[in-house]
Design a protein around this motif. Structure first.
Motif, PDB file in Angstrom:
ATOM      1  N   ALA A   1      15.615   5.046  19.463  1.00 47.56           N
ATOM      2  CA  ALA A   1      15.277   5.459  18.161  1.00 47.56           C
ATOM      3  C   ALA A   1      14.289   6.920  18.310  1.00 47.56           C
ATOM      4  O   ALA A   1      14.967   7.919  17.777  1.00 47.56           O
ATOM      5  CB  ALA A   1      14.681   4.676  17.146  1.00 47.56           C
ATOM      6  N   ALA A   2      13.381   6.771  18.829  1.00 41.92           N
ATOM      7  CA  ALA A   2      12.562   8.054  19.191  1.00 41.92           C
ATOM      8  C   ALA A   2      13.181   8.989  19.757  1.00 41.92           C
ATOM      9  O   ALA A   2      13.351  10.301  19.607  1.00 41.92           O
ATOM     10  CB  ALA A   2      11.281   7.663  20.001  1.00 41.92           C
ATOM     11  N   LEU A   3      14.158   8.775  20.832  1.00 41.54           N
ATOM     12  CA  LEU A   3      14.701   9.853  21.574  1.00 41.54           C
ATOM     13  C   LEU A   3      15.807  10.493  20.849  1.00 41.54           C
ATOM     14  O   LEU A   3      15.975  11.709  20.755  1.00 41.54           O
ATOM     15  CB  LEU A   3      15.587   9.114  22.806  1.00 41.54           C
ATOM     16  N   ASP A   4      16.308   9.795  19.787  1.00 43.31           N
ATOM     17  CA  ASP A   4      17.498  10.296  18.914  1.00 43.31           C
ATOM     18  C   ASP A   4      16.749  11.036  17.954  1.00 43.31           C
ATOM     19  O   ASP A   4      17.068  12.302  17.472  1.00 43.31           O
ATOM     20  CB  ASP A   4      18.205   9.106  18.084  1.00 43.31           C
ATOM     21  N   VAL A   5      15.449  10.830  17.361  1.00 45.98           N
ATOM     22  CA  VAL A   5      14.809  11.683  16.536  1.00 45.98           C
ATOM     23  C   VAL A   5      14.230  12.910  17.065  1.00 45.98           C
ATOM     24  O   VAL A   5      14.380  14.006  16.534  1.00 45.98           O
ATOM     25  CB  VAL A   5      13.620  10.813  15.972  1.00 45.98           C
ATOM     26  N   ALA A   6      13.698  12.876  18.305  1.00 47.71           N
ATOM     27  CA  ALA A   6      13.238  13.936  19.098  1.00 47.71           C
ATOM     28  C   ALA A   6      14.622  14.941  19.505  1.00 47.71           C
ATOM     29  O   ALA A   6      14.284  16.208  19.404  1.00 47.71           O
ATOM     30  CB  ALA A   6      12.793  13.732  20.394  1.00 47.71           C
ATOM     31  N   ARG A   7      15.720  14.313  19.972  1.00 47.70           N
ATOM     32  CA  ARG A   7      16.675  15.356  19.933  1.00 47.70           C
ATOM     33  C   ARG A   7      17.334  16.017  19.135  1.00 47.70           C
ATOM     34  O   ARG A   7      17.591  17.198  18.718  1.00 47.70           O
ATOM     35  CB  ARG A   7      17.868  14.555  20.612  1.00 47.70           C
ATOM     36  N   THR A   8      17.344  15.287  17.795  1.00 48.13           N
ATOM     37  CA  THR A   8      17.612  15.998  16.636  1.00 48.13           C
ATOM     38  C   THR A   8      16.564  17.027  15.973  1.00 48.13           C
ATOM     39  O   THR A   8      17.128  17.885  15.616  1.00 48.13           O
ATOM     40  CB  THR A   8      17.609  14.826  15.470  1.00 48.13           C
ATOM     41  N   ALA A   9      15.471  16.892  16.442  1.00 49.62           N
ATOM     42  CA  ALA A   9      14.359  17.695  15.803  1.00 49.62           C
ATOM     43  C   ALA A   9      14.334  18.921  16.710  1.00 49.62           C
ATOM     44  O   ALA A   9      14.197  19.971  16.257  1.00 49.62           O
ATOM     45  CB  ALA A   9      12.846  16.877  15.992  1.00 49.62           C
ATOM     46  N   ARG A  10      14.582  18.767  17.956  1.00 51.80           N
ATOM     47  CA  ARG A  10      14.596  19.985  18.726  1.00 51.80           C
ATOM     48  C   ARG A  10      15.774  20.834  18.331  1.00 51.80           C
ATOM     49  O   ARG A  10      15.654  22.130  18.108  1.00 51.80           O
ATOM     50  CB  ARG A  10      15.074  19.438  20.290  1.00 51.80           C
ATOM     51  N   GLY A  11      16.899  20.362  17.882  1.00 55.42           N
ATOM     52  CA  GLY A  11      18.153  21.162  17.330  1.00 55.42           C
ATOM     53  C   GLY A  11      17.811  21.691  16.278  1.00 55.42           C
ATOM     54  O   GLY A  11      18.145  23.039  15.905  1.00 55.42           O
TER      55      GLY A  11
ATOM     56  N   LEU B   1      10.136  11.584  26.575  1.00 55.27           N
ATOM     57  CA  LEU B   1      10.646  10.081  26.255  1.00 55.27           C
ATOM     58  C   LEU B   1      11.616   9.857  26.937  1.00 55.27           C
ATOM     59  O   LEU B   1      12.117   8.608  27.301  1.00 55.27           O
ATOM     60  CB  LEU B   1      11.322  10.252  24.656  1.00 55.27           C
ATOM     61  N   GLU B   2      12.120  10.727  27.909  1.00 59.65           N
ATOM     62  CA  GLU B   2      13.505  10.508  28.869  1.00 59.65           C
ATOM     63  C   GLU B   2      12.749   9.565  30.004  1.00 59.65           C
ATOM     64  O   GLU B   2      13.445   8.609  30.455  1.00 59.65           O
ATOM     65  CB  GLU B   2      13.891  11.780  29.486  1.00 59.65           C
ATOM     66  N   THR B   3      11.273   9.801  30.216  1.00 53.56           N
ATOM     67  CA  THR B   3      10.698   8.883  31.164  1.00 53.56           C
ATOM     68  C   THR B   3      10.390   7.590  30.629  1.00 53.56           C
ATOM     69  O   THR B   3      10.481   6.592  31.279  1.00 53.56           O
ATOM     70  CB  THR B   3       9.366   9.501  31.574  1.00 53.56           C
ATOM     71  N   VAL B   4       9.955   7.790  29.376  1.00 53.11           N
ATOM     72  CA  VAL B   4       9.461   6.470  28.772  1.00 53.11           C
ATOM     73  C   VAL B   4      10.577   5.332  28.563  1.00 53.11           C
ATOM     74  O   VAL B   4      10.497   4.347  28.659  1.00 53.11           O
ATOM     75  CB  VAL B   4       8.900   6.707  27.257  1.00 53.11           C
ATOM     76  N   ALA B   5      11.686   5.878  28.510  1.00 51.02           N
ATOM     77  CA  ALA B   5      13.152   5.289  28.354  1.00 51.02           C
ATOM     78  C   ALA B   5      13.259   4.456  29.841  1.00 51.02           C
ATOM     79  O   ALA B   5      14.158   3.481  29.822  1.00 51.02           O
ATOM     80  CB  ALA B   5      14.305   6.168  28.174  1.00 51.02           C
ATOM     81  N   THR B   6      12.782   4.953  30.815  1.00 50.49           N
ATOM     82  CA  THR B   6      13.007   4.631  32.186  1.00 50.49           C
ATOM     83  C   THR B   6      11.864   3.631  32.687  1.00 50.49           C
ATOM     84  O   THR B   6      12.060   2.512  33.104  1.00 50.49           O
ATOM     85  CB  THR B   6      13.100   5.709  33.227  1.00 50.49           C
TER      86      THR B   6
ATOM     87  N   THR C   1      13.883   9.964   9.128  1.00 50.48           N
ATOM     88  CA  THR C   1      13.221   9.083   8.360  1.00 50.48           C
ATOM     89  C   THR C   1      13.384   7.497   8.213  1.00 50.48           C
ATOM     90  O   THR C   1      12.623   6.544   8.668  1.00 50.48           O
ATOM     91  CB  THR C   1      13.057   9.487   6.772  1.00 50.48           C
ATOM     92  N   ILE C   2      14.579   6.949   8.478  1.00 54.44           N
ATOM     93  CA  ILE C   2      15.135   5.747   8.506  1.00 54.44           C
ATOM     94  C   ILE C   2      14.925   5.273   9.945  1.00 54.44           C
ATOM     95  O   ILE C   2      14.114   4.280  10.002  1.00 54.44           O
ATOM     96  CB  ILE C   2      16.504   5.502   8.341  1.00 54.44           C
ATOM     97  N   ALA C   3      15.100   6.273  10.988  1.00 54.21           N
ATOM     98  CA  ALA C   3      14.800   5.823  12.271  1.00 54.21           C
ATOM     99  C   ALA C   3      13.279   5.477  12.554  1.00 54.21           C
ATOM    100  O   ALA C   3      12.914   4.595  13.252  1.00 54.21           O
ATOM    101  CB  ALA C   3      15.313   6.627  13.087  1.00 54.21           C
ATOM    102  N   VAL C   4      12.356   6.417  12.135  1.00 58.32           N
ATOM    103  CA  VAL C   4      11.102   6.352  12.147  1.00 58.32           C
ATOM    104  C   VAL C   4      10.457   4.909  11.781  1.00 58.32           C
ATOM    105  O   VAL C   4       9.735   4.301  12.227  1.00 58.32           O
ATOM    106  CB  VAL C   4      10.301   7.525  11.676  1.00 58.32           C
TER     107      VAL C   4
END
Length: 385
Positions: free
Chosen positions: A327-337, A357-362, A290-293
């Motif tokens: 931040a979005a990648l961290d949130v997505a990875r956490t949510a996946r878990g 988001l792995e592509t968006v990061a690049t 929530t803080i990250a978003v």
């Protein structure tokens, strides 16, 4: 979901900006979200999606005239957020159409280019793509090998462009090439002899999006195809800055969707006699997400206001793109878990968002390049070479 706007950032939007956000969100959820998992699985996106987005009014919405809506930059950002909340491929289609191809024509093209292409592109009746990147020239576009040479009153272009979104769908390609006068841009109808586009397959990310290689084999164009008043990298880099701005808003939507889904899932899923959301470790993850978003949402809103005031700098866009994608990648990875085994399926959106988001990061500048841009601003020492 109102409760996830923890800092009430959307209360700072104008009524028109909120209305645009609601309209795009409703359309995206009713018309696009039910089909996007299928598109991702099949590795495609139908061409009629662009026409629907054109009717919605989001293609080139931040540009003035020629059938474009002329909204605020913040409103455009909100639209990107709501599209990427469904899938990054949808926001990418809109970014490439509006912030790369249409912006290039609007800012650097001739009046003939603008009247020929922009009204149809705004309606989604014509698709554009943006040819800058090459297989050996990504972060260093100045090393591109595509050339344009004069031949009488014509230009002849030879070369290839790689990782081009919308490439096989496009009716017009904005192509950047080396010339004796420096790097120049050209509006290239894709029906021109010698132009071909070849779809890139086997992608594991951004699958609800078309990516292509463009090949230009002695493509002959009249003098009028060239952008008249721009030389060097300033032309393409101004376009990239527009696209990066849309990204820093868009990824807030992807992160918000992952938070929404993980919250709903953990409230419903029970283990050891109570919902997963009742465990301390789960609540800590939800709080961190929530803080990250919300922090990312505030960055996007602030940069939107700077852009509307014509005060936004490229390095501030680099800050926003780097910080918000991270931040979005961290949130997505956490949510996946948090979704466990269910999180790896297309029955849920979290791993689809994570892969995208792995592509968006690049693209539109790697994490390294944006970090170096900020480092340059802080130290005054360029470390790119």
């Amino acid at each position: 979901m109102k409760t996830l706007d923890f800092l009430a950032a959307d209360d700072q939007l104008s009524e028109e900006e909120r209305a645009i956000g609601r309209t795009v969100r409703d359309y995206a959820h009713s018309e696009l979200a039910p089909r996007v998992s299928e598109w991702f699985e099949q590795g495609t996106i139908p061409s009629d999606v662009a026409r629907g987005l054109g009717k919605l009014g989001v293609l080139g919405m931040h540009l003035d005239g020629y059938g474009c809506a002329g909204t605020s930059a913040t409103a455009y950002g909100v639209a990107c957020r709501e599209l990427e909340a469904v899938d990054s491929g949808l926001r990418s289609l809109v970014s490439v159409q509006g912030s790369l191809a249409m912006f290039a024509i609007h800012r650097w093209g001739t009046e003939e280019h603008r009247t020929e292409w922009l009204p149809r592109m705004a309606a989604g009746e014509a698709i554009g793509c943006f040819g800058l990147t090459e297989s050996d020239a990504g972060s260093d576009p100045g090393s591109m090998r595509t050339t344009a040479r004069r031949d009488g009153g014509d230009w002849v272009i030879n070369g290839a462009k790689m990782w081009i979104t919308n490439g096989t769908l496009a009716d017009v390609a904005v192509i950047w090439a080396q010339t004796d006068e420096g790097i120049r841009g050209f509006a290239v109808p894709t029906s021109t002899p010698g132009f071909s586009a070849h779809e890139i397959g086997r992608k594991l990310s951004l699958r609800a999006s078309i990516t292509a290689e463009l090949v230009l084999d002695n493509v002959r164009l009249p003098e009028s195809a060239a952008f008249p008043d721009i030389r060097g990298l300033k032309g393409p880099l101004t376009c990239l800055n527009e696209a990066r701005y849309g990204i820093l808003w868009g990824v807030v939507g992807a992160a918000r969707s992952c938070l929404e889904e993980s919250l709903a899932y953990t409230l419903e899923r029970e283990q050891f006699g109570k919902p997963l959301a009742g465990f301390q470790l789960t609540q800590r993850k939800l709080a961190d997400m929530t803080i990250a978003v919300n922090n990312a949402a505030l960055v996007a809103l602030h940069l939107g206001r700077l852009k509307d005031a014509d005060a936004l700098t490229p390095v501030q866009v680099s800050y926003g793109k780097l910080a918000n994608v991270r931040a979005a990648l961290d949130v997505a990875r956490t949510a996946r878990g948090m979704l466990g085994a269910a999180g790896i399926t297309l029955d849920h959106s979290v791993m689809r968002h994570m892969n995208n988001l792995e592509t968006v990061a690049t693209y539109e500048g790697t994490e390294e390049m944006h970090s170096l841009s900020i480092g340059h601003a802080l130290t005054g020492i360029p470390a790119f070479r």
